[in-house]
Design an enzyme around this catalytic site. Structure first.
Site, PDB file in Angstrom:
ATOM      1  N   SER A 151      35.233  40.435  44.698  1.00 17.04           N
ATOM      2  CA  SER A 151      36.130  41.575  44.923  1.00 17.04           C
ATOM      3  C   SER A 151      35.313  42.765  45.381  1.00 17.04           C
ATOM      4  O   SER A 151      34.122  42.881  45.049  1.00 17.04           O
ATOM      5  CB  SER A 151      36.850  41.928  43.619  1.00 17.04           C
ATOM      6  OG  SER A 151      37.510  43.181  43.722  1.00 17.04           O
TER       7      SER A 151
ATOM      8  N   TYR B  10      36.583  43.779  34.784  1.00 17.20           N
ATOM      9  CA  TYR B  10      36.722  43.109  36.077  1.00 17.20           C
ATOM     10  C   TYR B  10      35.582  43.516  37.007  1.00 17.20           C
ATOM     11  O   TYR B  10      34.952  42.660  37.646  1.00 17.20           O
ATOM     12  CB  TYR B  10      38.077  43.460  36.697  1.00 17.20           C
ATOM     13  CG  TYR B  10      38.397  42.683  37.958  1.00 17.20           C
ATOM     14  CD1 TYR B  10      38.801  41.357  37.897  1.00 17.20           C
ATOM     15  CD2 TYR B  10      38.299  43.278  39.220  1.00 17.20           C
ATOM     16  CE1 TYR B  10      39.098  40.632  39.048  1.00 17.20           C
ATOM     17  CE2 TYR B  10      38.600  42.573  40.372  1.00 17.20           C
ATOM     18  CZ  TYR B  10      38.999  41.257  40.283  1.00 17.20           C
ATOM     19  OH  TYR B  10      39.288  40.540  41.417  1.00 17.20           O
TER      20      TYR B  10
END
Length: 233
Positions: free
Chosen positions: A141, A156
């Protein structure tokens, strides 16, 4: 005579979202697909929606026993693995930040998003070594890039930052074996994780992973890519 597929790919979390779109794209290129999900029923349901050769497998990337059982099951079905796409992951950060997150949430997120892909490579390495064009794609990501870390998305971000680091190390370790390893940022994609307001379709999010699995030059390894271009970690 039994036909031999051109290439075979395993996609973790391939039953929905970006993973499912990757499966669709690779089936269109005549790949044989192994779809994994924590639920065998969900993997089977996804397989029924896909035209072509699809093997559904139950696999939880956070559980070594589950990974080892999947390897044992697949050894009875396949003789090699050409591509491993580590797509399964979690995004649990909600109403927390780096100052309030618990150790338990950090542990569980990094276990899924970082340690899971590392263990998958370790476990499936003997099958990858049997391929003449083995590739590993880690779905990361932009939140895993140093320039885009966010205090409001702590577990995350850290898990994807660590996954990018693992990508570099795996590429180094596997270079002598001729196995290419890269990570990608799919962008903000309309999935259960990304939400309905995301600007990209699952197909757009899957494009770079499909390219790395198929046509990307093999001298690209240990890199982080978005839209088929190398970006900064």
């Amino acid at each position: 005579m039994k036909s031999i597929p051109d290439k075979r790919v395993l996609i973790t979390g391939g039953n929905r979202g970006i993973g499912f779109a990757i499966a669709q794209g690779l089936l269109a290129k005549d790949y044989e697909i192994i779809i994994t999900s924590r639920s065998l029923d969900n993997a089977k349901l996804a397989a029924q929606k896909l035209p072509g050769k699809v093997i559904p497998i139950e696999l939880d990337v956070t559980d070594d026993r589950s990974i080892n059982q999947a390897v044992k099951t697949l050894y009875q079905k396949i003789d090699r693995l050409d591509v491993l796409i580590n797509n399964a992951g979690v995004y649990p950060d909600k109403d927390i930040n780096i100052l309030t997150i618990s150790r338990e949430l950090l542990d569980s997120t990094i276990n899924a998003n970082t340690f899971g892909p590392i263990r998958m490579v370790q476990a499936f390495l003997p099958l990858l070594e049997k391929s003449s064009d083995a590739r590993v794609v880690n779905v990361s990501s932009g939140y895993g890039a140093l320039s885009d870390l966010s205090a409001g998305v702590p577990s995350y971000c850290l898990s994807k930052l660590a996954l990018n680091g693992a990508t570099i190390m795996l590429a180094q370790a596997l270079d002598s074996k001729g196995i290419v390893v890269n990570s990608i940022c799919p962008g903000w994609v309309r999935t259960d994780m990304g939400g309905s307001s995301a600007p990209r379709s699952p197909e757009e999010g899957a494009d770079t992973a499909i390219w790395l699995a198929t046509d990307a030059p093999r001298n690209i390894s240990g890199k982080f890519l978005r839209d088929r271009k190398v970006i900064s970690f």
